[in-house]
Scaffold this active site. Structure first.
Site, short mmCIF file in Angstrom:
data_model
loop_
_atom_site.label_atom_id
_atom_site.label_comp_id
_atom_site.label_asym_id
_atom_site.label_seq_id
_atom_site.Cartn_x
_atom_site.Cartn_y
_atom_site.Cartn_z
N SER A 20 0.79 -1.23 0.10
CA SER A 20 -0.02 0.15 0.07
C SER A 20 0.80 1.06 0.20
O SER A 20 0.25 2.18 0.17
CB SER A 20 -1.04 -0.01 1.19
OG SER A 20 -0.17 -0.24 2.48
N ASN A 107 -2.80 -2.77 12.88
CA ASN A 107 -3.98 -2.31 12.87
C ASN A 107 -4.62 -1.23 13.55
O ASN A 107 -5.51 -0.36 12.98
CB ASN A 107 -4.88 -3.55 13.36
CG ASN A 107 -4.37 -4.76 12.54
OD1 ASN A 107 -3.91 -4.66 11.48
ND2 ASN A 107 -5.09 -5.89 13.12
N THR A 152 -38.49 26.85 -12.86
CA THR A 152 -38.86 25.64 -12.53
C THR A 152 -38.77 24.88 -13.86
O THR A 152 -39.41 25.34 -14.85
CB THR A 152 -40.04 25.57 -11.75
OG1 THR A 152 -41.15 25.96 -12.52
CG2 THR A 152 -40.00 26.49 -10.15
N HIS A 153 -38.26 23.68 -13.54
CA HIS A 153 -38.28 22.93 -15.10
C HIS A 153 -37.62 23.34 -15.95
O HIS A 153 -37.58 22.97 -17.37
CB HIS A 153 -39.72 22.57 -15.47
CG HIS A 153 -40.84 21.95 -14.47
ND1 HIS A 153 -41.18 20.81 -14.24
CD2 HIS A 153 -41.66 22.81 -13.54
CE1 HIS A 153 -41.97 20.81 -13.28
NE2 HIS A 153 -42.30 22.04 -12.90
N SER A 274 -11.25 26.69 -28.40
CA SER A 274 -11.13 25.47 -29.16
C SER A 274 -10.07 25.50 -30.19
O SER A 274 -9.52 26.43 -30.52
CB SER A 274 -12.42 25.38 -29.83
OG SER A 274 -12.36 24.61 -31.16
N LYS A 280 -14.66 30.21 -30.11
CA LYS A 280 -15.27 29.53 -28.88
C LYS A 280 -14.62 29.83 -27.55
O LYS A 280 -13.33 30.34 -27.57
CB LYS A 280 -14.90 27.88 -29.10
CG LYS A 280 -15.69 27.16 -29.91
CD LYS A 280 -17.09 27.26 -29.82
CE LYS A 280 -17.73 26.12 -28.40
NZ LYS A 280 -17.68 24.96 -28.90
N ASN A 282 -15.00 28.17 -24.05
CA ASN A 282 -15.79 26.75 -23.49
C ASN A 282 -15.44 27.04 -21.72
O ASN A 282 -14.49 27.26 -21.16
CB ASN A 282 -15.20 25.53 -23.79
CG ASN A 282 -15.52 25.46 -25.31
OD1 ASN A 282 -16.38 25.90 -25.91
ND2 ASN A 282 -14.30 24.71 -26.20
N GLU A 287 -17.70 22.29 -16.51
CA GLU A 287 -17.84 20.90 -16.90
C GLU A 287 -17.17 19.78 -16.03
O GLU A 287 -17.59 18.76 -15.77
CB GLU A 287 -17.68 20.77 -18.50
CG GLU A 287 -18.39 21.62 -19.34
CD GLU A 287 -17.76 21.66 -20.76
OE1 GLU A 287 -18.32 20.86 -21.48
OE2 GLU A 287 -17.06 22.67 -21.03
N TYR A 314 -9.99 -6.65 12.34
CA TYR A 314 -9.41 -6.09 10.96
C TYR A 314 -9.49 -7.02 9.87
O TYR A 314 -9.35 -8.11 10.01
CB TYR A 314 -7.84 -5.68 11.56
CG TYR A 314 -7.08 -5.15 10.12
CD1 TYR A 314 -7.09 -3.96 9.69
CD2 TYR A 314 -6.63 -6.04 9.49
CE1 TYR A 314 -6.59 -3.49 8.60
CE2 TYR A 314 -5.80 -5.76 8.28
CZ TYR A 314 -5.75 -4.46 8.00
OH TYR A 314 -4.95 -4.07 6.87
N GLN A 319 -7.50 -1.88 3.83
CA GLN A 319 -6.40 -1.04 3.18
C GLN A 319 -6.91 -0.34 1.90
O GLN A 319 -6.38 0.49 1.77
CB GLN A 319 -5.09 -2.04 2.87
CG GLN A 319 -3.84 -1.47 2.21
CD GLN A 319 -2.79 -2.46 2.07
OE1 GLN A 319 -2.30 -2.72 3.19
NE2 GLN A 319 -2.56 -2.99 0.82
N LYS A 322 -8.11 3.60 1.61
CA LYS A 322 -7.46 5.08 1.36
C LYS A 322 -7.62 5.57 -0.19
O LYS A 322 -7.95 6.85 -0.02
CB LYS A 322 -5.98 4.96 1.82
CG LYS A 322 -5.97 5.08 3.28
CD LYS A 322 -4.61 4.56 3.59
CE LYS A 322 -4.55 3.51 4.92
NZ LYS A 322 -5.28 2.15 4.53
N1 ARG Z 1 -1.06 -1.30 5.20
C1 ARG Z 1 -1.95 -1.79 6.30
C2 ARG Z 1 -3.56 -1.20 6.06
O1 ARG Z 1 -3.44 -0.23 5.41
C3 ARG Z 1 -1.66 -1.76 7.50
C4 ARG Z 1 -2.33 -2.77 8.52
C5 ARG Z 1 -1.74 -3.96 8.32
N2 ARG Z 1 -2.39 -4.98 9.35
C6 ARG Z 1 -2.03 -6.33 8.95
N3 ARG Z 1 -2.68 -7.10 10.05
N4 ARG Z 1 -1.49 -6.74 7.99
O2 ARG Z 1 -4.54 -1.65 6.40
#
Ligand code: ARG
Length: 456
Positions: A20, A107, A152-153, A274, A280, A282, A287, A314, A319, A322
């Site tokens: 990660s 974790n 409206t509409h 353009s 143009k 734009n 958008e 967990y 993971q 993110k």
């Molecule tokens: N990179 C992991 C995550 O974002 C960290 C936690 C890893 N934990 C484990 N038991 N392998 O979740």
């Protein structure tokens, strides 16, 4: 770091799917900050020596300086930001580094780092939205008396003022800010000390850790703490709603900037040309804000699906929390900035808006209201009679506001003596004095209230 029981190494695919670091390196500041607080607490509790804690903290400080200067190295073998930092710490200070991970797990570590990040992200969005609100307020103040068609509409309905229209978005942004503030407040619990899932046998001071990291208190259940990603979902849901609002204003700019409307000329700073059509101009930024809203909603949906049906505690699925949060964050920050810029720099065409506001029999409701007030007709009857007035105007090829007195009086004998109403668009907006209405006097009050709110 975990290879003690293994004899073979992971395959290339395993290393790649597991890593990660390409995205979670974005958490490096939070990771180092939380580690410093953790080890200081361990020392205060007599779990590691003060000397070792000082060495570890000093090493973490050096790593922070390195990352600040050169960025975070990406080594798939080290999986994630937590192991990347610890590996570097070991290089810098030797085996003492191994004491940092006492009474914690990745974790609770990642849950803490990510909460810290999301809470800061909420603050950033609140500040961005406040700047957006200020831009709206400034334009609303300038255009309190600027009449435009209200729709409206997307059909011309009744005249409104541009100031009132801008203030509608002010209200949306106000709710958006409060959603981010709520998300930030709800995320104010610190998972660190929950360890892998069950808590720890060490005598920690979790209140101290929580307090030093700016949380209100520690999380109450270790199983929940390491697996909960509500805080990320709260963030994404607030982001989705905010982006929907921005996309609506973006869409209005696209419509307003089109030639048939001609309500606004976008500044050079927020338009593109353009490569083939030299004439143009734009509205690409608008958008893209409209498009980004779709992607942000997709990020929210992605995390909803990742979390669905996960057993406690967990699981590595989390993971994947993110990337959608980072993506939505970046897209929303850009969208807010783009809409703020567009609001600040656009050139609104007062004449054009007023001309269109005066068409389409937009003051027909004013005539009906007058029939109720001045003649005493029930509204339904007034509505019917006004319909006849519109029909007559259409036959004559004019707007209802342009019918001469004789034509109006001819509609019904009860109008013979009456003082006929002002059906101008200015008269119409000025009469909309109900609380929250478009009358310039009301909009000025709304602006004054908003100024106060923003200054608080
Ligand atoms: N990179 C992991 C995550 O974002 C960290 C936690 C890893 N934990 C484990 N038991 N392998 O979740």
């Amino acid at each position: 770091m975990w290879g003690g029981r293994f004899s073979g190494g992971p395959s290339a695919v395993m290393r790649e799917i597991n890593a990660s670091i390409p995205f979670d390196k974005r958490l490096w500041r939070q990771d180092i900050r939380a580690s410093k607080v953790h080890v200081a607490m361990l020392a205060a509790q007599g779990i590691v020596s003060e000397e070792d804690a000082a060495t570890i903290r000093e090493g973490l400080g050096r790593i922070a300086a390195e990352y600040e200067a050169d960025g975070v190295p990406e080594n798939f073998d080290l999986e994630d930001i937590h192991m990347t930092v610890e590996a570097r710490l070991t290089e810098l200070i030797g085996p003492v580094a191994g004491r940092l991970h006492t009474a914690r797990s990745r974790n609770d570590q990642v849950a803490t780092d990510f909460r810290l990040w999301v809470r800061e992200a909420c603050e950033e969005m609140e500040a961005g939205l406040a700047a957006f609100q200020r831009a709206l307020l400034a334009r609303a103040e300038e255009h309190t008396d600027t009449v435009m068609p209200g729709f409206t509409h997307l059909q011309a309905a009744q005249p409104v003022t541009l100031g009132h229209h801008m203030m509608a978005y002010y209200e949306m942004a106000k709710r958006d800010r409060s959603r981010f503030a709520d998300a930030r407040a709800r995320a104010a619990e610190c998972p660190l000390g929950s360890a892998a899932l069950a808590g720890t046998s060490f005598d920690l001071d979790r209140d101290r850790t929580a307090g030093e990291l700016g949380f209100a208190h520690p999380t109450a259940n270790s199983l929940d703490a390491v697996s909960d990603r509500d805080f990320a979902l709260d963030y994404l849901m607030a982001a989705t709603t905010a982006s929907l609002h921005l996309s609506r204003l973006a869409e209005e700019f696209v419509i307003w900037a089109s030639q048939p409307f001609g309500f606004v000329k976008l500044s050079d700073a927020y338009s593109t040309g353009s490569s083939i059509m030299p004439q143009k101009r734009n509205p690409d930024a608008a958008e893209l804000v409209r498009g980004h809203a779709g992607r942000i909603a997709g990020c929210m949906q992605a995390l909803v699906m990742v979390m669905k049906g996960l057993p406690l505690a967990y699981a590595k699925d989390t993971q994947d929390d993110k990337p959608p949060v980072f993506e939505a964050h970046d897209l929303l920050a850009l969208s807010i900035a783009a809409m703020t810029g567009m609001v600040e720099t656009s050139d609104f065409r007062r004449e054009r808006m007023r001309d269109l506001a005066a068409g389409g029999h937009s003051t027909a409701t004013d005539f009906a209201d007058w029939l109720v007030r001045a003649i005493g007709l029930p509204f339904r009857e007034a509505h019917h009679l006004t319909g006849a007035a519109v029909k007559l105007a259409e036959e004559k090829g004019c707007d209802i506001s342009e019918l001469d007195d004789a034509s109006l009086r001819g509609l019904d004998p009860r109008l013979a003596e009456a003082q006929l109403p002002d059906l101008s668009v200015e008269g119409s907006v000025a009469s909309r004095m109900s609380y929250g209405g478009t009358a310039p006097a009301r909009v000025r009050e709304a602006i004054a209230r908003a100024r106060k709110e923003l200054d608080q």
